[in-house]
Design a protein around this motif. Sequence first.
Motif, PDB file in Angstrom:
ATOM      1  N   ILE A  53      60.788  86.972  49.668  1.00 34.70           N
ATOM      2  CA  ILE A  53      60.224  88.327  49.755  1.00 34.70           C
ATOM      3  C   ILE A  53      61.303  89.326  50.168  1.00 34.70           C
ATOM      4  CG2 ILE A  53      58.635  89.748  51.107  1.00 34.70           C
ATOM      5  CD1 ILE A  53      56.642  87.460  50.970  1.00 34.70           C
ATOM      6  N   ASP A  54      62.167  88.922  51.098  1.00 36.64           N
ATOM      7  CA  ASP A  54      63.261  89.799  51.503  1.00 36.64           C
ATOM      8  C   ASP A  54      64.193  90.070  50.321  1.00 36.64           C
ATOM      9  OD1 ASP A  54      64.856  91.072  53.768  1.00 36.64           O
ATOM     10  OD2 ASP A  54      66.335  89.636  52.976  1.00 36.64           O
ATOM     11  N   GLU A  55      64.441  89.046  49.488  1.00 34.62           N
ATOM     12  CA  GLU A  55      65.313  89.212  48.324  1.00 34.62           C
ATOM     13  C   GLU A  55      64.665  90.131  47.293  1.00 34.62           C
ATOM     14  OE1 GLU A  55      68.006  85.950  46.263  1.00 34.62           O
ATOM     15  OE2 GLU A  55      65.968  85.856  45.432  1.00 34.62           O
ATOM     16  N   ILE A  56      63.358  90.003  47.115  1.00 32.06           N
ATOM     17  CA  ILE A  56      62.639  90.857  46.160  1.00 32.06           C
ATOM     18  C   ILE A  56      62.675  92.309  46.610  1.00 32.06           C
ATOM     19  CG2 ILE A  56      60.349  91.369  45.214  1.00 32.06           C
ATOM     20  CD1 ILE A  56      59.852  88.296  45.278  1.00 32.06           C
ATOM     21  N   ASN A  57      62.491  92.520  47.912  1.00 28.63           N
ATOM     22  CA  ASN A  57      62.512  93.893  48.438  1.00 28.63           C
ATOM     23  C   ASN A  57      63.875  94.543  48.260  1.00 28.63           C
ATOM     24  OD1 ASN A  57      59.814  93.886  49.223  1.00 28.63           O
ATOM     25  ND2 ASN A  57      60.261  93.091  51.273  1.00 28.63           N
ATOM     26  N   ARG A  58      64.923  93.734  48.212  1.00 24.92           N
ATOM     27  CA  ARG A  58      66.258  94.283  48.014  1.00 24.92           C
ATOM     28  C   ARG A  58      66.620  94.433  46.544  1.00 24.92           C
ATOM     29  NH1 ARG A  58      69.545  90.660  49.340  1.00 24.92           N
ATOM     30  NH2 ARG A  58      68.315  89.043  50.358  1.00 24.92           N
ATOM     31  N   ASN A  59      65.734  93.971  45.654  1.00 22.43           N
ATOM     32  CA  ASN A  59      65.982  94.042  44.214  1.00 22.43           C
ATOM     33  C   ASN A  59      65.361  95.320  43.660  1.00 22.43           C
ATOM     34  OD1 ASN A  59      66.239  93.688  41.460  1.00 22.43           O
ATOM     35  ND2 ASN A  59      65.496  91.555  41.467  1.00 22.43           N
ATOM     36  N   SER A  60      66.193  96.241  43.221  1.00 23.41           N
ATOM     37  CA  SER A  60      65.688  97.534  42.740  1.00 23.41           C
ATOM     38  C   SER A  60      65.021  97.433  41.369  1.00 23.41           C
ATOM     39  CB  SER A  60      66.831  98.545  42.674  1.00 23.41           C
ATOM     40  OG  SER A  60      67.853  98.073  41.800  1.00 23.41           O
ATOM     41  N   ASN A  61      65.244  96.332  40.659  1.00 19.04           N
ATOM     42  CA  ASN A  61      64.652  96.179  39.330  1.00 19.04           C
ATOM     43  C   ASN A  61      63.278  95.523  39.355  1.00 19.04           C
ATOM     44  OD1 ASN A  61      66.948  97.253  38.010  1.00 19.04           O
ATOM     45  ND2 ASN A  61      68.004  95.264  38.223  1.00 19.04           N
TER      46      ASN A  61
END
Length: 835
Positions: A53-61
């Motif tokens: 979830i942390d990685e998704i939140n940092r993914n602007s796409n």
Amino acid sequence: MHKTGDVVLGGLFQVHFFSSVPDLSFTSQPQQPTCHGMYVLGFKLAQTMAFAIDEINRNSNLLPNVTLGYILYDNCFELGIGFRGALSLASGQEDQIVVDDTCVGNPPVVGIVGDPSSTISIAISNVLGLYRVPMVSYYATCSCLSDRQKYPSFFRTIPSDAFQVRAMIQILKHFGWTWAGLLVSNNDYGLHAARSFQSELSVSGEGCLAYTEVLPWDKDTVELRRIVDVMKTSTARVVIVFEDPSRMMHLMDEVVRQNVTGLQWIASEAWTESAVLQTPHFMPYLGGTLGITIRRGEIPGLREFLLQIHPDLHHNSSYGISLVNQFWEFTFQCRFAPALAGWLEGGGALCTGKEDLGNVDNEYLDISNLRPEYNVYKAVYALAYSLDDLLRCKPGSGPFSGNSCASLQSLEPWQLVYYMERVNFTTPFGDQVSFDENGDIVPIYDVINALWLPDGSTKIQKVGEVKRTALKGEELILDEGKIFWNFESKQPPRSVCSESCPPGTHMVRRKREPECCFDCIPCSEGKITNKSNSLECTSCPEDFWSNPQRDYCVPKKTEFLSYHDPLGICLTATSLLGTFICAVVLGIFICHRRTPIVRASNSELSFQLLMSLKLCFLCSLLFIGRPRMWTCQMRHAAFGISFVLCVSCILVKTMVVLAVFKASKPGGGASMKWFGAMQQRGTVLFLTSIQAAICTTWLVSSSPTPHKNTQYHNDKIVYECAVGSTVGFAVLLGYIGILAFLSFLIAFLVRNLPDSFNEAKLITFSMLIFCAVWVAFVPAYVSSPGNLADAVEVFAILASSFGLLITLFGPKCYIILLRPEMNTKKAVMGRGIVS
């Protein structure tokens, strides 16, 4: 564990092995259940979801301008605890977590990652499925969860047990293990696996189960002892186990206590890589285990995220501090102050919170073998991509009523399920993720082997994989050279109820035993099996017979009266000898044709008789050799006509003798006018033509044909001539018999004529021999099988021909060659009337 966000995802994880549920007396408010026995992998899985979830939140796409949050619960491997956590997530009624300053309680989640247990997933999906709340399990494998009617919103990133069972059957088939034991857990996971295993084995026919035992839910030592006794006494050397690690430990304790060795274990994905079983206490027994495990993946950045955990970082949540503290205490074998009484006195250390987690070597920081973690990672991303697809919907072209789209503010769970069913993305590791119509992911398993090293350490190595492809279906790929076998031979064990039946035998199943238990019975004569484990023997084709090993058909031996057989050679030589003697006698008679003895014997009829005897000897050769159409047709016709010609000549000679006798009496001279030379020739021709007509009628109406007779010998083909019409053959023989009988009767009546050379006596004796031979021929011919019948007929022809030749021409040749003084007109006419 929780984190705020615009959209919240729920998670259910097993962070503890055991739980203590208070007694529900219903007389007071029940106490909360307590969990104990830290499960490091479960805690790592929860942290993996947080990382994703942390990685998704940092993914602007992915999900731009939307922040994902999470709320994670521990199910403590207890149905009641997991079910309550799921309902709290779905309803948002948990009041212990303060989300922000104005709202108390957490909002309902839009989807749940979990539960790892099949039993708990079934219970939760039965309820949440009514509201179409999407649930993505990363570890629940029960095939029953593929039922879309019962569980319409259930998805999973792990293959179902239906594929796992088939993968195990592929392994059994690969090593020829047709006899195995099955141990399953006493829950939906194990019971459904057992039913699926029995069903798949029955359909595939690849093996049988020697026993199926349900492991007790608790540590029931009596039941465990009974099960281990069954394993010891069984002839099955392969044991398949569907169980979770905690209860597998109870079984292995009893296995170790009874020292049960020599077993090849096959592990389900639930305990294949469990560290609690990879200990020096268990590995002497579990070494060499082949396991089915979920596909390994790679998650860049996970280890760095896992190292960020520290007790001080979670001071906002008492629950979080408690959980992280438990993990910290378990990892560093210390206790936070205030420690339990006696801890310090016993030499225990206090935790400071400053311990270095990076120096710890345990499975929490091991990212070399990410399997369930990778499934959690894919489950989170599946929900995220589904939300992203939902939010990218353009108004007026949406999939819902009126071409509308879903919105984040009024999102209904079933709308997210719609997008979950159609999600399709690729992970950074290169795996494509999508769900089929049952909510199952494309199945692929790794096959691993537990390697027990000499220094006592354990290594889990990948030795193959099982996957489903569109072209080949389920495909097993194994690197057998890497597999460690925990046996003295270092080779795979044999595990069969009955050894394979070799070619030439067929299986006969034992009564009241599984179909893999059978006896091997040799095929009967004329039947073969050229494959192992044949259920029945196959009859050889008509012209073939089984070889002594009964594993292939060989051409049947052929039998007929051959020129190469001793019997055929003897008969051929005898026939040619008779022909040669006839030629010699004919030559003698021609050379002495003007002598009284020859002239007195009616020289013309004698020459005809010798020629017909010659034909009789030669026609016997048609009965020798492989029967063909022309020989079958010619043999009886030539035999019948030759003998009728011969007997006709004898009959006419007898009648001439009788006419001469009558002519010698007063007033009897007129009788000779009926037996002149022309009349004699005409009579012979007429009598022979009748036989020729009989033969022609027989050949035209029902001709004899070559016949392959297999009634006499099963392993031989007797080539013979079928007579075609028995009536025709009987008429042919009957006509010869009538003529012979007439000749005999007339000769017998004139046997006492006064004559120094009485032809009638010789004819009488010759006909007596002839009739005796052919009367004996009929029963001998009928009772003789195969080529012996031809031999009997040839013998009858030769015997009767020699009888006629010797009796009619022997005395004459004797006088001509040895007693020439008797071959004078005076000697012949001295005492009676000459013929």
